[in-house]
Design an enzyme around this catalytic site. Structure first.
Site, mmCIF file in Angstrom:
data_model
loop_
_atom_site.group_PDB
_atom_site.id
_atom_site.type_symbol
_atom_site.label_atom_id
_atom_site.label_comp_id
_atom_site.label_asym_id
_atom_site.label_seq_id
_atom_site.Cartn_x
_atom_site.Cartn_y
_atom_site.Cartn_z
ATOM 1 N N LYS A 124 -4.586 -8.835 -1.153
ATOM 2 C CA LYS A 124 -4.422 -7.670 -0.276
ATOM 3 C C LYS A 124 -4.062 -8.160 1.105
ATOM 4 O O LYS A 124 -4.456 -9.250 1.505
ATOM 5 C CB LYS A 124 -5.724 -6.869 -0.220
ATOM 6 C CG LYS A 124 -5.618 -5.531 0.488
ATOM 7 C CD LYS A 124 -4.931 -4.467 -0.346
ATOM 8 C CE LYS A 124 -5.872 -3.460 -0.865
ATOM 9 N NZ LYS A 124 -5.549 -2.572 -1.885
HETATM 10 N N1 GLU Z 1 -2.889 -0.499 -3.089
HETATM 11 C C1 GLU Z 1 -3.148 -0.017 -4.408
HETATM 12 C C2 GLU Z 1 -4.569 -0.341 -4.821
HETATM 13 O O1 GLU Z 1 -5.420 -0.534 -4.004
HETATM 14 C C3 GLU Z 1 -2.094 -0.444 -5.408
HETATM 15 C C4 GLU Z 1 -1.932 -1.919 -5.579
HETATM 16 C C5 GLU Z 1 -0.747 -2.313 -6.459
HETATM 17 O O2 GLU Z 1 -0.080 -1.451 -6.991
HETATM 18 O O3 GLU Z 1 -0.514 -3.513 -6.557
HETATM 19 O O4 GLU Z 1 -4.889 -0.362 -5.979
#
Ligand code: GLU
Length: 438
Positions: A124
């Site tokens: 992230k």
């Molecule tokens: N940001 C989204 C989550 O927290 C999607 C992450 C993604 O699709 O890689 O799950």
């Protein structure tokens, strides 16, 4: 004299975040994990590895804005674990982004992907700024410069970003285009899957936009089915009316669920007759918040949490449900559309009060599941029909939900701990088989 708060604690300000001292987000995930370590008696060496991310990257990069001014930005990418596959997870644009938040969110991606049986690990990142203060021109400059600064720390088989709070398919299109251009290769098509959540025109998947909200709804249906609860005629409160909240509310309205309370960082509203979830979404699209929405009566944050509803969906920032809020919630079930909306005390109080929680790593996994489908389609040069994407998502979500229910029964634990237990067992099997090198 006012002292500047430490990076990890600077969390107050808007109505959504206005809440006394908040827990550090990484402490929340650590506490949750420890419960699951105990439940499955995880070996201490594997627990030690999984307790910290592998890489934590902080970068400062300059951007020349449209006005000619050069401003420095602070970006993050945390890569938690990649034993099951490339790091995977969103990029967040928000003025409160901080390192321990990215660490917690990256760790949640590891558990989310493992629970969903995706061939991914967790990552992230984000940039610490308020995207609402910038127009599309400057957002493009910031995004491209951030992607350049990340350089080879991302890649289609290494670390695959996606949208998160404050970012969307346009952000991903810019990231993809920048990455493809700075990594000149004969395989330009192959590089496109360095990010997911792109627009359809740029190789995005049908169904990705609504996928997280859609997944939240499958969980609510599974919960209702098990409880013999009739969704038709029931009521809903949603905190945060972005991608996740608005899609969940719109899909639920087709099942006869009425949205009677809603709020975001600009304020909270009630309407016993029910809001029109489509009009609300249009307003938010135009205004970038709920501010100024003509329907409904303005209420306080406290009144919002105490709303007389059946289903409560936190779909805004993390750490919104502490013990104070948990004491007020009257819903039968809290379905975590956001990542980490409930802190450790909030979790305990909800459990004591007999309110069910469908945890984030299960409830909001629809987004990354369809991200995987997008990545697969890109890899195979395919493009699937919308109904194929949706039916695959539905099957996978319902199966995952049942696996959590079964694990909770076997281990006699709550759904959150059961979700972690499944994810941890998958990772443990790999560590046991591969050993720790050298
Ligand atoms: N940001 C989204 C989550 O927290 C999607 C992450 C993604 O699709 O890689 O799950």
């Amino acid at each position: 004299m006012a002292t500047k708060k430490e990076d990890t604690k600077s969390r107050e300000g808007s109505p959504v975040t206005a809440h006394h001292q908040r827990q550090n987000l990484f402490e929340v995930v650590t506490a949750q994990l420890h419960k699951a370590y105990d439940a499955i008696k995880l070996e201490s060496d594997i627990a030690a590895i999984l307790s910290q991310p592998k890489n934590e990257l902080i970068i400062h990069f300059p951007v020349r804005l449209k006005s000619g001014e050069v401003r420095m930005f602070k970006g993050y990418r945390v890569q938690h674990n990649n034993i099951l596959g490339p790091y995977k997870g969103g990029v967040r644009y928000h003025q409160d982004v901080y390192l321990d938040e990215c660490k917690a969110l990256a760790s949640w991606m590891t558990w989310k992907c493992a629970l969903a049986k995706l061939p991914y690990g967790g990552g992230k990142g984000g940039v610490k700024f308020d995207p609402r203060q910038y127009d599309a021109d400057d957002l493009e400059r910031i995004t491209r410069r951030f992607t350049h600064a990340l350089g080879t720390n991302i890649g289609p088989e290494y670390d695959i970003p996606a949208p998160d709070m404050g970012t969307n398919s346009q952000t991903m299109d810019w990231m993809m285009d920048t990455y493809v251009n700075i990594n000149s290769s004969v395989d330009r098509q192959g590089l496109k899957r360095v990010v997911t959540g792109k627009s359809i025109a740029c190789g995005g998947s049908q169904g990705r936009e609504a996928a997280t909200g859609q997944g939240v709804v499958y969980c609510i249906q599974e919960w209702a089915h098990a409880k013999r609860f009739n969704l038709d005629g029931s009521t809903l409160a949603v905190q945060g009316y972005g991608n996740v909240g608005s899609n969940a509310a719109r899909i639920l309205s087709r099942m006869g669920v009425t949205l009677t309370a809603v709020g975001d960082h600009t304020g909270y509203y009630r309407n016993p007759e029910g809001f029109n979830p489509h009009k609300l979404a249009d307003h938010v699209k135009r205004q970038r918040s709920l501010d100024g929405y003509p329907g409904g009566q303005k209420i306080s944050r406290e009144e919002f949490f105490a709303s007389e509803v059946d289903i409560f969906v936190p779909a805004a920032l993390e750490l919104q449900i502490g013990s104070d809020e948990a004491k007020e919630i009257r819903a039968k079930v809290v379905v975590e559309g956001a990542n980490g909306p409930t802190d450790t005390d909030g979790d305990r109080v909800l459990a004591e009060r007999g309110i069910d929680i469908i945890p984030d790593i299960l409830a909001n996994s629809g987004g990354v599941i369809v991200s995987y489908y997008e990545w697969l389609q890109n890899k195979r040069s395919e493009s699937w029909e919308a109904d194929e994407v949706v039916s695959r998502l539905e099957r996978r979500m319902r199966r995952n939900y049942q696996a959590v229910v079964d694990k909770a029964r076997d281990l006699k634990v709550d759904y959150r701990t059961a979700s972690y237990a499944i994810a941890l067992e998958r990772l443990r099997d790999v560590y046991r088989a591969r050993g720790i090198w050298p």
